[in-house]
Design a protein around this motif. Structure first.
Motif, PDB file in Angstrom:
ATOM      1  N   THR A   1       0.710  -1.227  -0.150  1.00  0.00           N
ATOM      2  CA  THR A   1       0.024  -0.152   0.038  1.00  0.00           C
ATOM      3  C   THR A   1       0.752   1.129   0.094  1.00  0.00           C
ATOM      4  O   THR A   1       1.575   1.487   0.957  1.00  0.00           O
ATOM      5  CB  THR A   1      -0.883   0.057   1.220  1.00  0.00           C
ATOM      6  N   PHE A   2       0.898   1.991  -1.118  1.00  0.00           N
ATOM      7  CA  PHE A   2       1.634   3.021  -1.478  1.00  0.00           C
ATOM      8  C   PHE A   2       1.751   4.225  -0.265  1.00  0.00           C
ATOM      9  O   PHE A   2       0.612   4.671  -0.025  1.00  0.00           O
ATOM     10  CB  PHE A   2       1.730   3.635  -2.686  1.00  0.00           C
TER      11      PHE A   2
ATOM     12  N   TYR B   1      11.254   7.501   0.370  1.00  0.00           N
ATOM     13  CA  TYR B   1      10.798   6.937  -0.981  1.00  0.00           C
ATOM     14  C   TYR B   1      11.966   6.039  -1.864  1.00  0.00           C
ATOM     15  O   TYR B   1      11.770   5.262  -2.484  1.00  0.00           O
ATOM     16  CB  TYR B   1      10.283   7.992  -2.052  1.00  0.00           C
ATOM     17  N   PRO B   2      13.321   6.652  -1.753  1.00  0.00           N
ATOM     18  CA  PRO B   2      14.183   5.743  -2.674  1.00  0.00           C
ATOM     19  C   PRO B   2      14.496   4.607  -1.938  1.00  0.00           C
ATOM     20  O   PRO B   2      14.563   3.424  -2.730  1.00  0.00           O
ATOM     21  CB  PRO B   2      15.378   6.595  -2.396  1.00  0.00           C
ATOM     22  N   GLU B   3      14.404   4.119  -0.557  1.00  0.00           N
ATOM     23  CA  GLU B   3      14.343   3.022  -0.110  1.00  0.00           C
ATOM     24  C   GLU B   3      13.244   2.029  -0.338  1.00  0.00           C
ATOM     25  O   GLU B   3      13.273   0.976  -0.466  1.00  0.00           O
ATOM     26  CB  GLU B   3      14.347   3.076   1.737  1.00  0.00           C
TER      27      GLU B   3
ATOM     28  N   ASN C   1      -1.686  -0.785  -3.716  1.00  0.00           N
ATOM     29  CA  ASN C   1      -2.916  -0.148  -3.406  1.00  0.00           C
ATOM     30  C   ASN C   1      -2.390   1.373  -3.535  1.00  0.00           C
ATOM     31  O   ASN C   1      -1.709   1.809  -2.771  1.00  0.00           O
ATOM     32  CB  ASN C   1      -3.356  -0.456  -2.189  1.00  0.00           C
ATOM     33  N   VAL C   2      -3.158   2.213  -4.174  1.00  0.00           N
ATOM     34  CA  VAL C   2      -2.716   3.621  -4.681  1.00  0.00           C
ATOM     35  C   VAL C   2      -3.866   4.470  -4.152  1.00  0.00           C
ATOM     36  O   VAL C   2      -5.171   4.234  -4.442  1.00  0.00           O
ATOM     37  CB  VAL C   2      -2.470   3.764  -5.961  1.00  0.00           C
ATOM     38  N   ASN C   3      -3.760   5.520  -3.245  1.00  0.00           N
ATOM     39  CA  ASN C   3      -4.844   6.155  -2.542  1.00  0.00           C
ATOM     40  C   ASN C   3      -5.631   7.137  -3.764  1.00  0.00           C
ATOM     41  O   ASN C   3      -6.858   7.389  -3.655  1.00  0.00           O
ATOM     42  CB  ASN C   3      -4.295   6.938  -1.659  1.00  0.00           C
ATOM     43  N   LEU C   4      -4.713   7.901  -4.558  1.00  0.00           N
ATOM     44  CA  LEU C   4      -5.265   8.745  -5.666  1.00  0.00           C
ATOM     45  C   LEU C   4      -4.681   8.744  -7.073  1.00  0.00           C
ATOM     46  O   LEU C   4      -3.584   8.126  -6.945  1.00  0.00           O
ATOM     47  CB  LEU C   4      -5.287  10.332  -5.028  1.00  0.00           C
ATOM     48  N   GLU C   5      -5.504   9.093  -7.813  1.00  0.00           N
ATOM     49  CA  GLU C   5      -5.009   9.224  -9.278  1.00  0.00           C
ATOM     50  C   GLU C   5      -3.668   9.819  -9.264  1.00  0.00           C
ATOM     51  O   GLU C   5      -2.652   9.726 -10.040  1.00  0.00           O
ATOM     52  CB  GLU C   5      -5.786   9.748 -10.191  1.00  0.00           C
ATOM     53  N   ALA C   6      -3.505  10.954  -8.693  1.00  0.00           N
ATOM     54  CA  ALA C   6      -2.048  11.712  -8.576  1.00  0.00           C
ATOM     55  C   ALA C   6      -0.993  11.077  -8.222  1.00  0.00           C
ATOM     56  O   ALA C   6       0.155  11.191  -8.731  1.00  0.00           O
ATOM     57  CB  ALA C   6      -2.325  13.126  -7.824  1.00  0.00           C
TER      58      ALA C   6
ATOM     59  N   ALA D   1       0.624   2.928   5.202  1.00  0.00           N
ATOM     60  CA  ALA D   1       1.210   2.023   4.397  1.00  0.00           C
ATOM     61  C   ALA D   1       1.582   0.546   4.811  1.00  0.00           C
ATOM     62  O   ALA D   1       2.185  -0.205   3.997  1.00  0.00           O
ATOM     63  CB  ALA D   1       2.743   2.453   4.013  1.00  0.00           C
ATOM     64  N   TRP D   2       0.799   0.128   5.910  1.00  0.00           N
ATOM     65  CA  TRP D   2       1.296  -1.117   6.493  1.00  0.00           C
ATOM     66  C   TRP D   2       0.553  -2.352   5.968  1.00  0.00           C
ATOM     67  O   TRP D   2      -0.370  -2.885   6.776  1.00  0.00           O
ATOM     68  CB  TRP D   2       1.251  -0.992   7.956  1.00  0.00           C
ATOM     69  N   CYS D   3       0.839  -2.752   4.981  1.00  0.00           N
ATOM     70  CA  CYS D   3      -0.012  -3.749   4.287  1.00  0.00           C
ATOM     71  C   CYS D   3       0.131  -5.187   4.949  1.00  0.00           C
ATOM     72  O   CYS D   3      -0.874  -5.998   4.837  1.00  0.00           O
ATOM     73  CB  CYS D   3       0.373  -3.928   2.632  1.00  0.00           C
ATOM     74  N   ARG D   4       1.134  -5.368   5.677  1.00  0.00           N
ATOM     75  CA  ARG D   4       1.204  -6.621   6.219  1.00  0.00           C
ATOM     76  C   ARG D   4      -0.050  -6.666   7.514  1.00  0.00           C
ATOM     77  O   ARG D   4      -0.464  -7.832   7.340  1.00  0.00           O
ATOM     78  CB  ARG D   4       2.319  -6.805   7.079  1.00  0.00           C
ATOM     79  N   ASP D   5      -0.357  -5.650   7.743  1.00  0.00           N
ATOM     80  CA  ASP D   5      -1.379  -5.788   8.927  1.00  0.00           C
ATOM     81  C   ASP D   5      -2.674  -5.213   8.385  1.00  0.00           C
ATOM     82  O   ASP D   5      -3.891  -6.218   8.885  1.00  0.00           O
ATOM     83  CB  ASP D   5      -1.175  -4.631   9.985  1.00  0.00           C
TER      84      ASP D   5
END
Length: 349
Positions: A25-26, A42-44, A61-66, A95-99
């Motif tokens: 989830t970005f 972001y680089p990491e 998973n991306v919150n918005l089109e932008a 961002a914590w998609c594991r959970d």
């Protein structure tokens, strides 16, 4: 009465089981990475995406089109193959998609898969709002055309660790915390784990590390590397805050027995130097690695212990490379690579 996943033969496979994809989830929440810390991490984060994408799809998973447009613009900068990336526009909180991500179950000798949609309350209601993240498992079930089942209780992927052969490891400090499921006792929680993860045995350690705001997730302390071997983090410095709790966990692990009566094969890994950022001690741990098709991706923290941790893990994982990626910026958000990812396993057939 609806049968449980276990009754129908489903189980949660070990992380080293071949993946169809990895879900993430970005990150966009500047409460987790305040101010310029979001752009600094972001680089990491893209390095993590690139490493995973070498061997499987990365579904985001991306919150918005932008934000989607931003991601697409960044992929070439990190030499990431866009054919390996799939973007899904949907509301997200963090961002914590594991959970908050789905738990994918498989069935032996079958092409069937199932999603378990556990409830999510941001680690005991610590970080509202979390309503959008709580909807993600059902949204993903629709994306991949899989049935889902909702147990109706709170559970987080970082709180449980599987050997794929009937055993799950977890921690009392997290799953028995009244901020999760105050109406359930230990036996009732164990029954939920068995019924909805398809396991036969629940093993408990006591607690987690300093700086871990999840109340002691297992993925910062103890991880299976094969069906009977675990790595456990230890802190050699007696004066360090983590020394006593990790020693207690190690003592408990030594008393545990697997389903066949055999003891765990326990490998100790020293903790990294304390990761202190802006006077805050972050939960830096080598145990927060992620096993994907292409590699085992290990967070490193630019300290002398990095090389030892990578060497130990390289001796344990002989079927894929072990790579260290910097997590010094990501860890400020109080999680690392395992916390950010959730595997979608391939069906057994």
């Amino acid at each position: 009465m609806v049968s449980t996943p276990k009754e129908r033969g489903f189980f949660f496979p070990a992380e080293w089981h071949p993946h169809e994809a990895t879900w993430i989830t970005f990150p966009h929440n500047d409460h987790s990475w305040q101010g310029d810390k979001l752009s600094q991490m972001y680089p990491e984060y893209f390095a993590l995406i690139k490493a995973i994408s070498q061997g499987e799809k990365v579904k985001i998973n991306v919150n918005l089109e932008a934000l989607k447009n931003f991601i697409l613009g960044e992929l070439p900068k990190y030499d990431i193959d866009p054919q390996q990336i799939e973007l899904f526009i949907r509301p997200t909180n963090d961002a914590w998609c594991r959970d908050h991500g789905p738990a994918f179950l498989i069935k032996n000798d079958s092409s069937e898969r199932l999603i378990v949609d556990w409830g999510y309350n941001a680690w005991g209601g610590k970080y509202p709002p979390f309503d959008a993240d709580n909807q993600i498992p059902q949204a993903i079930a629709k994306d991949v055309a899989l049935a889902f089942q909702s147990p109706g209780i709170i559970m987080e992927g970082g709180s449980v660790e599987f050997n794929g052969k009937g055993t799950v490891l977890t921690s009392r400090s997290c799953l028995l915390n009244p901020n999760r499921n105050p109406h359930l006792n230990q036996e009732q929680i164990e029954n939920y784990l068995k019924d909805y993860y398809g396991v036969d045995q629940v093993l408990w350690v006591s607690d987690g590390i300093v700086g871990d705001d999840t109340d002691g997730h297992i993925d910062d302390t103890v991880r299976f590397v094969n069906e009977n071997t675990v790595i456990t983090m230890v802190e050699p410095k007696v004066e360090d805050e983590n020394h006593a709790v990790l020693a207690q966990n190690l003592s408990e692990l030594k008393e545990m027995r697997l389903l066949d009566g055999s003891p765990l094969n326990i490998i100790e890994i020293p903790m990294p130097e304390a990761v202190v950022i802006d006077e805050f001690r972050a939960p830096g741990s080598y145990a927060n690695f992620y096993i994907c098709n292409a590699a085992v991706i290990v967070p490193i923290f630019d300290c002398p212990q990095d090389a030892l941790a990578l060497d130990i893990l390289s001796q344990l994982f002989t079927d894929r490379p072990v790579i260290g990626l910097s997590a010094r910026e990501i860890i400020w958000g109080q999680g690392s690579f395992h916390c950010l990812t959730q595997q979608e396993p391939k069906a057994a057939l």
